[in-house]
Design a protein around this motif. Structure first.
Motif, PDB file in Angstrom:
ATOM      1  N   GLU A  48      49.134  42.513  26.951  1.00 14.80           N
ATOM      2  CA  GLU A  48      48.009  41.576  26.921  1.00 14.80           C
ATOM      3  C   GLU A  48      48.412  40.122  27.156  1.00 14.80           C
ATOM      4  OE1 GLU A  48      44.764  42.274  26.813  1.00 14.80           O
ATOM      5  OE2 GLU A  48      45.221  44.409  26.764  1.00 14.80           O
ATOM      6  N   ILE A  49      49.615  39.740  26.713  1.00 18.53           N
ATOM      7  CA  ILE A  49      50.000  38.327  26.733  1.00 18.53           C
ATOM      8  C   ILE A  49      51.273  38.096  27.541  1.00 18.53           C
ATOM      9  CG2 ILE A  49      50.482  36.275  25.351  1.00 18.53           C
ATOM     10  CD1 ILE A  49      47.687  37.658  24.749  1.00 18.53           C
ATOM     11  N   VAL A  50      52.384  38.602  27.075  1.00 16.12           N
ATOM     12  CA  VAL A  50      53.688  38.242  27.633  1.00 16.12           C
ATOM     13  C   VAL A  50      53.792  38.588  29.112  1.00 16.12           C
ATOM     14  CG1 VAL A  50      56.185  38.551  27.452  1.00 16.12           C
ATOM     15  CG2 VAL A  50      54.793  38.386  25.370  1.00 16.12           C
ATOM     16  N   ASP A  51      53.516  39.834  29.472  1.00 19.66           N
ATOM     17  CA  ASP A  51      53.648  40.239  30.873  1.00 19.66           C
ATOM     18  C   ASP A  51      52.648  39.523  31.781  1.00 19.66           C
ATOM     19  OD1 ASP A  51      55.682  41.909  30.080  1.00 19.66           O
ATOM     20  OD2 ASP A  51      54.511  43.757  30.243  1.00 19.66           O
ATOM     21  N   VAL A  52      51.541  39.092  31.224  1.00 21.00           N
ATOM     22  CA  VAL A  52      50.505  38.394  31.997  1.00 21.00           C
ATOM     23  C   VAL A  52      50.860  36.914  32.175  1.00 21.00           C
ATOM     24  CG1 VAL A  52      48.060  37.727  32.039  1.00 21.00           C
ATOM     25  CG2 VAL A  52      48.724  39.997  31.196  1.00 21.00           C
ATOM     26  N   PHE A  53      51.259  36.262  31.092  1.00 21.50           N
ATOM     27  CA  PHE A  53      51.460  34.809  31.111  1.00 21.50           C
ATOM     28  C   PHE A  53      52.872  34.373  31.469  1.00 21.50           C
ATOM     29  CE2 PHE A  53      47.449  35.134  29.001  1.00 21.50           C
ATOM     30  CZ  PHE A  53      46.797  33.950  29.265  1.00 21.50           C
ATOM     31  N   ASP A  54      53.850  35.265  31.357  1.00 16.34           N
ATOM     32  CA  ASP A  54      55.227  34.856  31.620  1.00 16.34           C
ATOM     33  C   ASP A  54      55.407  34.453  33.079  1.00 16.34           C
ATOM     34  OD1 ASP A  54      57.917  34.388  30.873  1.00 16.34           O
ATOM     35  OD2 ASP A  54      58.501  36.322  31.721  1.00 16.34           O
ATOM     36  N   HIS A  55      55.963  33.282  33.278  1.00 16.69           N
ATOM     37  CA  HIS A  55      56.216  32.701  34.597  1.00 16.69           C
ATOM     38  C   HIS A  55      54.942  32.588  35.445  1.00 16.69           C
ATOM     39  CE1 HIS A  55      60.355  33.250  33.364  1.00 16.69           C
ATOM     40  NE2 HIS A  55      60.652  32.315  34.269  1.00 16.69           N
ATOM     41  N   ALA A  56      53.847  32.311  34.778  1.00 18.65           N
ATOM     42  CA  ALA A  56      52.575  32.040  35.445  1.00 18.65           C
ATOM     43  C   ALA A  56      52.227  30.571  35.235  1.00 18.65           C
ATOM     44  CB  ALA A  56      51.465  32.910  34.867  1.00 18.65           C
ATOM     45  N   THR A  57      51.295  30.081  36.043  1.00 23.08           N
ATOM     46  CA  THR A  57      50.734  28.750  35.846  1.00 23.08           C
ATOM     47  C   THR A  57      49.263  28.931  35.521  1.00 23.08           C
ATOM     48  OG1 THR A  57      52.300  27.840  37.438  1.00 23.08           O
ATOM     49  CG2 THR A  57      50.444  26.450  36.824  1.00 23.08           C
ATOM     50  N   VAL A  58      48.813  28.296  34.445  1.00 25.36           N
ATOM     51  CA  VAL A  58      47.451  28.466  33.950  1.00 25.36           C
ATOM     52  C   VAL A  58      46.639  27.200  34.233  1.00 25.36           C
ATOM     53  CG1 VAL A  58      46.037  29.006  31.931  1.00 25.36           C
ATOM     54  CG2 VAL A  58      48.360  29.925  32.098  1.00 25.36           C
ATOM     55  N   HIS A  90      41.236  21.642  39.623  1.00 24.88           N
ATOM     56  CA  HIS A  90      42.516  22.348  39.710  1.00 24.88           C
ATOM     57  C   HIS A  90      42.369  23.679  40.439  1.00 24.88           C
ATOM     58  CE1 HIS A  90      44.729  20.102  36.260  1.00 24.88           C
ATOM     59  NE2 HIS A  90      45.053  19.618  37.440  1.00 24.88           N
ATOM     60  N   ILE A  91      41.148  24.131  40.613  1.00 21.98           N
ATOM     61  CA  ILE A  91      40.908  25.388  41.328  1.00 21.98           C
ATOM     62  C   ILE A  91      41.478  25.316  42.745  1.00 21.98           C
ATOM     63  CG2 ILE A  91      38.583  24.803  42.155  1.00 21.98           C
ATOM     64  CD1 ILE A  91      39.449  28.210  40.757  1.00 21.98           C
ATOM     65  N   GLU A  92      41.436  24.131  43.355  1.00 17.00           N
ATOM     66  CA  GLU A  92      41.987  23.971  44.706  1.00 17.00           C
ATOM     67  C   GLU A  92      43.500  24.129  44.698  1.00 17.00           C
ATOM     68  OE1 GLU A  92      40.128  23.916  47.408  1.00 17.00           O
ATOM     69  OE2 GLU A  92      38.389  24.004  46.072  1.00 17.00           O
ATOM     70  N   LEU A  93      44.161  23.531  43.728  1.00 16.76           N
ATOM     71  CA  LEU A  93      45.611  23.681  43.596  1.00 16.76           C
ATOM     72  C   LEU A  93      45.958  25.142  43.311  1.00 16.76           C
ATOM     73  CD1 LEU A  93      48.490  22.585  43.367  1.00 16.76           C
ATOM     74  CD2 LEU A  93      47.943  21.903  41.006  1.00 16.76           C
ATOM     75  N   ALA A  94      45.174  25.775  42.464  1.00 16.55           N
ATOM     76  CA  ALA A  94      45.402  27.189  42.130  1.00 16.55           C
ATOM     77  C   ALA A  94      45.307  28.060  43.380  1.00 16.55           C
ATOM     78  CB  ALA A  94      44.394  27.644  41.079  1.00 16.55           C
ATOM     79  N   LYS A  95      44.304  27.802  44.214  1.00 21.34           N
ATOM     80  CA  LYS A  95      44.141  28.583  45.449  1.00 21.34           C
ATOM     81  C   LYS A  95      45.353  28.413  46.356  1.00 21.34           C
ATOM     82  CE  LYS A  95      39.105  28.461  45.590  1.00 21.34           C
ATOM     83  NZ  LYS A  95      37.923  27.869  46.215  1.00 21.34           N
ATOM     84  N   GLU A  96      45.823  27.175  46.496  1.00 22.96           N
ATOM     85  CA  GLU A  96      46.981  26.935  47.358  1.00 22.96           C
ATOM     86  C   GLU A  96      48.228  27.634  46.818  1.00 22.96           C
ATOM     87  OE1 GLU A  96      49.743  23.334  49.099  1.00 22.96           O
ATOM     88  OE2 GLU A  96      47.672  22.888  48.532  1.00 22.96           O
ATOM     89  N   LEU A  97      48.439  27.564  45.516  1.00 25.82           N
ATOM     90  CA  LEU A  97      49.595  28.229  44.925  1.00 25.82           C
ATOM     91  C   LEU A  97      49.503  29.749  45.102  1.00 25.82           C
ATOM     92  CD1 LEU A  97      50.070  26.145  41.654  1.00 25.82           C
ATOM     93  CD2 LEU A  97      51.643  26.259  43.596  1.00 25.82           C
ATOM     94  N   VAL A 109      49.274  32.755  39.342  1.00 23.29           N
ATOM     95  CA  VAL A 109      48.339  31.786  38.781  1.00 23.29           C
ATOM     96  C   VAL A 109      47.305  32.525  37.947  1.00 23.29           C
ATOM     97  CG1 VAL A 109      46.580  30.054  39.316  1.00 23.29           C
ATOM     98  CG2 VAL A 109      48.652  30.202  40.713  1.00 23.29           C
ATOM     99  N   ILE A 110      47.012  31.970  36.798  1.00 23.17           N
ATOM    100  CA  ILE A 110      45.957  32.510  35.934  1.00 23.17           C
ATOM    101  C   ILE A 110      44.873  31.448  35.813  1.00 23.17           C
ATOM    102  CG2 ILE A 110      45.367  33.294  33.612  1.00 23.17           C
ATOM    103  CD1 ILE A 110      48.290  34.167  33.312  1.00 23.17           C
ATOM    104  N   LEU A 111      43.644  31.846  36.086  1.00 27.87           N
ATOM    105  CA  LEU A 111      42.497  30.949  35.931  1.00 27.87           C
ATOM    106  C   LEU A 111      41.743  31.352  34.671  1.00 27.87           C
ATOM    107  CD1 LEU A 111      41.305  30.870  39.639  1.00 27.87           C
ATOM    108  CD2 LEU A 111      42.631  29.136  38.405  1.00 27.87           C
ATOM    109  N   VAL A 112      41.541  30.397  33.795  1.00 31.10           N
ATOM    110  CA  VAL A 112      40.836  30.649  32.545  1.00 31.10           C
ATOM    111  C   VAL A 112      39.596  29.759  32.485  1.00 31.10           C
ATOM    112  CG1 VAL A 112      42.904  31.395  31.290  1.00 31.10           C
ATOM    113  CG2 VAL A 112      42.298  28.968  31.311  1.00 31.10           C
TER     114      VAL A 112
END
Length: 149
Positions: free
Chosen positions: A68-78, A85-92, A99-102
């Motif tokens: 639920e947490i570690v494998d999802v969030f590890d080495h991700a950018t939220v 920031h949605i534009e930066l997220a799309k480019e990344l 990238v995780i969008l919350v």
């Protein structure tokens, strides 16, 4: 039989940026997060059960939190998906970044609320989430307690 609390600790690396913030954290940066998960329940009293004497097998708790947490969030950018920031997220994402969008500002406070919900939904019925502690830096952390919610 008494209720017993057990705690398992986890570590993961996550980046984020706080849109609209008036300090350095408006920039994309990362943290070496430490998450402590405390649950409570009664130890299993059936001596024929392989998990006799346990509230929950640490391995079972580890599986839940990792999935639920570690494998999802590890080495991700939220990023908060409700900001520019949605534009930066799309480019990344186009450059094959994780990238995780919350739907919240990705502060430790909001992340710990999100994590509590995710973990609670996966715990066995007889096990309750007592608290979470999300440590962002050596000296800063957010805590969530079931008794406060």
């Amino acid at each position: 039989m008494s209720n017993i609390r057990i705690t398992k600790q986890f570590s993961f690396e996550t980046g984020h940026a706080l849109y609209g913030y008036d300090g350095k954290c408006k920039n994309v940066h990362g943290h070496s997060y430490k998450l402590s998960v405390t649950v409570f329940g009664k130890p299993i009293t059936d001596s024929n059960n392989v998990k006799y004497g346990m509230v929950i097998d640490f391995t079972d708790l580890k599986k839940i939190v990792r999935e639920e947490i570690v494998d999802v969030f590890d080495h991700a950018t939220v990023f908060n998906k409700n900001t520019p920031h949605i534009e930066l997220a799309k480019e990344l994402k186009e450059r094959d970044h994780h990238v995780i969008l919350v739907d919240y500002q990705p502060t430790s406070e909001n992340m710990v609320i999100d994590f509590a919900s995710k973990i609670q939904n996966r715990l066995p019925e007889n096990i309750k989430l007592h608290s979470l502690r999300l440590q962002e830096t050596e000296s800063s952390f957010a805590e969530w307690f079931a008794s406060d919610n």
